[in-house]
Design an enzyme around this catalytic site. Sequence first.
Site, PDB file in Angstrom:
ATOM      1  N   LYS A  19      82.485  84.292  19.293  1.00 51.90           N
ATOM      2  CA  LYS A  19      82.940  82.888  19.511  1.00 51.90           C
ATOM      3  C   LYS A  19      84.020  82.664  20.473  1.00 51.90           C
ATOM      4  O   LYS A  19      85.125  82.888  20.041  1.00 51.90           O
ATOM      5  CB  LYS A  19      83.261  82.356  18.080  1.00 51.90           C
ATOM      6  CG  LYS A  19      82.814  80.870  17.723  1.00 51.90           C
ATOM      7  CD  LYS A  19      83.713  79.746  18.552  1.00 51.90           C
ATOM      8  CE  LYS A  19      84.808  79.611  18.276  1.00 51.90           C
ATOM      9  NZ  LYS A  19      85.435  78.519  19.367  1.00 51.90           N
ATOM     10  N   GLU A  52      95.695  89.372  17.550  1.00 50.15           N
ATOM     11  CA  GLU A  52      96.521  89.380  18.752  1.00 50.15           C
ATOM     12  C   GLU A  52      96.808  87.839  18.826  1.00 50.15           C
ATOM     13  O   GLU A  52      96.304  87.083  19.251  1.00 50.15           O
ATOM     14  CB  GLU A  52      95.915  89.983  20.191  1.00 50.15           C
ATOM     15  CG  GLU A  52      95.328  91.137  19.902  1.00 50.15           C
ATOM     16  CD  GLU A  52      96.285  92.354  19.936  1.00 50.15           C
ATOM     17  OE1 GLU A  52      97.521  91.903  19.992  1.00 50.15           O
ATOM     18  OE2 GLU A  52      95.851  93.440  19.623  1.00 50.15           O
ATOM     19  N   CYS A  88     100.283  85.316  26.217  1.00 55.67           N
ATOM     20  CA  CYS A  88     100.701  85.423  24.983  1.00 55.67           C
ATOM     21  C   CYS A  88     102.009  86.151  25.439  1.00 55.67           C
ATOM     22  O   CYS A  88     102.977  86.400  24.560  1.00 55.67           O
ATOM     23  CB  CYS A  88      99.806  86.304  24.116  1.00 55.67           C
ATOM     24  SG  CYS A  88      98.945  87.531  24.863  1.00 55.67           S
ATOM     25  N   GLU A  99     106.610  79.325  20.675  1.00 56.29           N
ATOM     26  CA  GLU A  99     106.082  79.587  21.646  1.00 56.29           C
ATOM     27  C   GLU A  99     105.488  78.202  22.476  1.00 56.29           C
ATOM     28  O   GLU A  99     104.999  77.380  21.964  1.00 56.29           O
ATOM     29  CB  GLU A  99     104.795  80.381  21.362  1.00 56.29           C
ATOM     30  CG  GLU A  99     104.009  80.857  22.637  1.00 56.29           C
ATOM     31  CD  GLU A  99     102.709  81.513  22.159  1.00 56.29           C
ATOM     32  OE1 GLU A  99     102.055  81.181  21.361  1.00 56.29           O
ATOM     33  OE2 GLU A  99     102.395  82.572  22.640  1.00 56.29           O
TER      34      GLU A  99
HETATM   35  P1  NDP Z   1      93.661  78.910  18.758  1.00 54.22           P
HETATM   36  O1  NDP Z   1      94.126  79.901  17.957  1.00 54.22           O
HETATM   37  O2  NDP Z   1      93.456  77.611  17.867  1.00 54.22           O
HETATM   38  O3  NDP Z   1      92.070  79.312  19.060  1.00 54.22           O
HETATM   39  C1  NDP Z   1      91.762  80.636  19.501  1.00 54.22           C
HETATM   40  C2  NDP Z   1      90.238  81.140  19.113  1.00 54.22           C
HETATM   41  O4  NDP Z   1      90.188  80.710  17.459  1.00 54.22           O
HETATM   42  C3  NDP Z   1      89.322  79.790  19.709  1.00 54.22           C
HETATM   43  O5  NDP Z   1      88.092  80.276  20.138  1.00 54.22           O
HETATM   44  C4  NDP Z   1      89.271  78.938  18.319  1.00 54.22           C
HETATM   45  O6  NDP Z   1      88.292  78.156  18.711  1.00 54.22           O
HETATM   46  C5  NDP Z   1      89.152  79.744  17.507  1.00 54.22           C
HETATM   47  N1  NDP Z   1      89.684  79.297  16.048  1.00 54.22           N
HETATM   48  C6  NDP Z   1      90.510  78.317  15.816  1.00 54.22           C
HETATM   49  N2  NDP Z   1      90.486  78.137  14.450  1.00 54.22           N
HETATM   50  C7  NDP Z   1      89.701  78.879  14.062  1.00 54.22           C
HETATM   51  C8  NDP Z   1      89.108  79.172  12.397  1.00 54.22           C
HETATM   52  N3  NDP Z   1      89.878  78.352  11.389  1.00 54.22           N
HETATM   53  N4  NDP Z   1      88.401  79.961  12.077  1.00 54.22           N
HETATM   54  C9  NDP Z   1      87.618  80.691  13.229  1.00 54.22           C
HETATM   55  N5  NDP Z   1      88.146  80.420  14.507  1.00 54.22           N
HETATM   56  C10 NDP Z   1      88.928  79.746  14.780  1.00 54.22           C
HETATM   57  O7  NDP Z   1      94.179  78.823  20.095  1.00 54.22           O
HETATM   58  P2  NDP Z   1      94.041  77.392  20.978  1.00 54.22           P
HETATM   59  O8  NDP Z   1      92.879  77.815  22.024  1.00 54.22           O
HETATM   60  O9  NDP Z   1      93.830  76.144  20.286  1.00 54.22           O
HETATM   61  O10 NDP Z   1      95.419  77.281  21.648  1.00 54.22           O
HETATM   62  C11 NDP Z   1      96.572  77.021  20.606  1.00 54.22           C
HETATM   63  C12 NDP Z   1      97.839  77.864  20.610  1.00 54.22           C
HETATM   64  O11 NDP Z   1      97.367  79.198  20.528  1.00 54.22           O
HETATM   65  C13 NDP Z   1      98.269  77.755  22.173  1.00 54.22           C
HETATM   66  O12 NDP Z   1      99.233  76.792  22.300  1.00 54.22           O
HETATM   67  C14 NDP Z   1      99.061  79.032  22.365  1.00 54.22           C
HETATM   68  O13 NDP Z   1     100.387  78.966  21.907  1.00 54.22           O
HETATM   69  C15 NDP Z   1      98.432  80.006  21.483  1.00 54.22           C
HETATM   70  N6  NDP Z   1      97.562  80.841  22.339  1.00 54.22           N
HETATM   71  C16 NDP Z   1      97.880  82.117  22.309  1.00 54.22           C
HETATM   72  C17 NDP Z   1      96.843  83.018  23.054  1.00 54.22           C
HETATM   73  C18 NDP Z   1      97.080  84.539  22.991  1.00 54.22           C
HETATM   74  O14 NDP Z   1      96.594  85.250  23.763  1.00 54.22           O
HETATM   75  N7  NDP Z   1      98.049  85.281  21.908  1.00 54.22           N
HETATM   76  C19 NDP Z   1      95.894  82.570  23.733  1.00 54.22           C
HETATM   77  C20 NDP Z   1      95.472  81.121  23.595  1.00 54.22           C
HETATM   78  C21 NDP Z   1      96.272  80.256  22.815  1.00 54.22           C
HETATM   79  P3  NDP Z   1      88.312  76.777  19.467  1.00 54.22           P
HETATM   80  O15 NDP Z   1      88.644  77.047  20.676  1.00 54.22           O
HETATM   81  O16 NDP Z   1      86.984  75.980  19.120  1.00 54.22           O
HETATM   82  O17 NDP Z   1      89.270  75.926  18.558  1.00 54.22           O
END
Ligand code: NDP
Length: 496
Positions: free
Chosen positions: A178, A253, A287, A389
């Site tokens: 996903k 992660e 990240c 963050e």
């Molecule tokens: P999220 O953690 O919300 O999303 C990451 C993935 O998880 C996406 O595919 C998202 O889908 C999915 N997801 C979210 N909620 C659920 C759930 N309840 N069950 C299953 N899957 C889920 O990251 P965002 O993309 O919204 O970014 C938000 C924050 O996360 C950023 O501001 C940043 O701080 C952090 N981030 C950290 C990253 C890293 O590499 N550690 C990478 C990206 C973001 P969908 O996109 O459809 O919500």
Amino acid sequence: MTELPKFNAYINGEWVAPSDGRYFETVNPYTAEVWAQVARCTPEDANRAVEAAHTALTRGEWSKLNATQRGALVHRLGDLIKEHAQELAEYEVRDNGKLINEMLAQCNYLPQWFYYYGGLADKIEGAVIPIDKPDVFNFTRHEPIGVVAAITPWNSPLLLLSFKLAPALAAGCTLVIKPSEFTSTSTLKLMELVEKAGFPPGVVNVVTGFGAEAGAALVEHPKVAKVAFTGGTESGAYVYQQAAKTLKRCTLELGGKSPNIVFDDAVLDDAIKGVISGIFAATGQTCIAGSRLLVQEGIYDEFVTRLVDFARSARMGNPLDPNTQVGPVTTPQQYDKILKYIAVAKDEGAEVLLGGGPASGPECGNSKWFVQPTIFGGVHNKMRIAQEEVFGPVLSIIRFKTDEEAVEIANDIAFGLAAGVWTQSIKRALTISNAIRAGTIWVNTYRSISYMSPFGGYKMSGLGRENGIEGMKEYLQTKSVWISTATDVPNPFVMR
Ligand code: NDP
């Protein structure tokens, strides 16, 4: 009007429309234009994908392949990615607005994950245990953990997917992926290569859509054995809680607020470049961003002046232009979040040394989501800007006096993903690296990642490791087999 390209989900080797026929729009962050429509998969679609993955795992052609044959397929996928790296990188840029230089470098490097794990597939050996009991032969097998839900974010979609896909396939698992709703298309393009490589139907599936719909359905599904998640800490913790209901294994992660520590004996030119790469590369949307800069007192003024001068020259612009150094923020939500944190820092009394607001101008094209590279001085570690963050081009500088104080500040945080240490002293490099509670420490370098070296977080930055041999173990489980060669029948009321 020309119709937008439409991307369907990939389930059981077929390109399928979402069960309720709904699509969502995907936007190019630089042109601010909707450029494609992507299937908004429902929980029903997610269930179908899990069933396909489960059948492939338990009864399909995949389950009958030996480890060498599996490894060869994984290797073949690496070759195809190599051939298509430019195309995949362009899809990534269109989706997330990151620099073509960065995405191309990543896509050119991806095949190594598939070569490494493809090679490892048939080198996973169990053990014969010199068991303490008579007349028993005992050995272990490392078996695939099962169906994996791979949930990926928008910042480096294919790189972070490869961390999961290559070892999971090599281990013999099957997957349902996903991708982030903001960056689905490169993952779907990758499925064309999965198909071309000859993976049997159902081994790799993609359901696009929203986390709360398709994503949640995967996390809850009883036939999913493991969730491999990269994303924010809050979502990660929620996913972990949901996954616990069916006792799934999880690798998470998550976020970071990594300290980049410059000591007074550092080579300043190198440290400046390391600090810049830690926070302004990828527009800070990574990240492992070195978003807390700790500078030792004796060099503070000189270092900060030179750093700000260097950062001021960063070229913003079209991410497809190879000369651009800072591109737009990927999503409007992220843009708002970054500006909110800039306001928080100002309210907390941090001093704006550079930037400090939205960017505009001809170099920003039609994009509404450019933020100026921003540097705050006069930060202390208890401020929110030092603890939370931001995930954007915002650097907080903290002054320190002694090595002990640097370690104390570095560790005084909920996260523990990475840290940078800049010094010419081997003693200091080792002492400080050992003392920092983080999964990756870079000494005199920053932002280096390899398929060979374990990557993951301490504390709230995550669980488990990706990459290296440890990364493969996360997709295996151990079975202990006992074969009795005894001729007598033991007393059934006593444990043997
Ligand atoms: P999220 O953690 O919300 O999303 C990451 C993935 O998880 C996406 O595919 C998202 O889908 C999915 N997801 C979210 N909620 C659920 C759930 N309840 N069950 C299953 N899957 C889920 O990251 P965002 O993309 O919204 O970014 C938000 C924050 O996360 C950023 O501001 C940043 O701080 C952090 N981030 C950290 C990253 C890293 O590499 N550690 C990478 C990206 C973001 P969908 O996109 O459809 O919500």
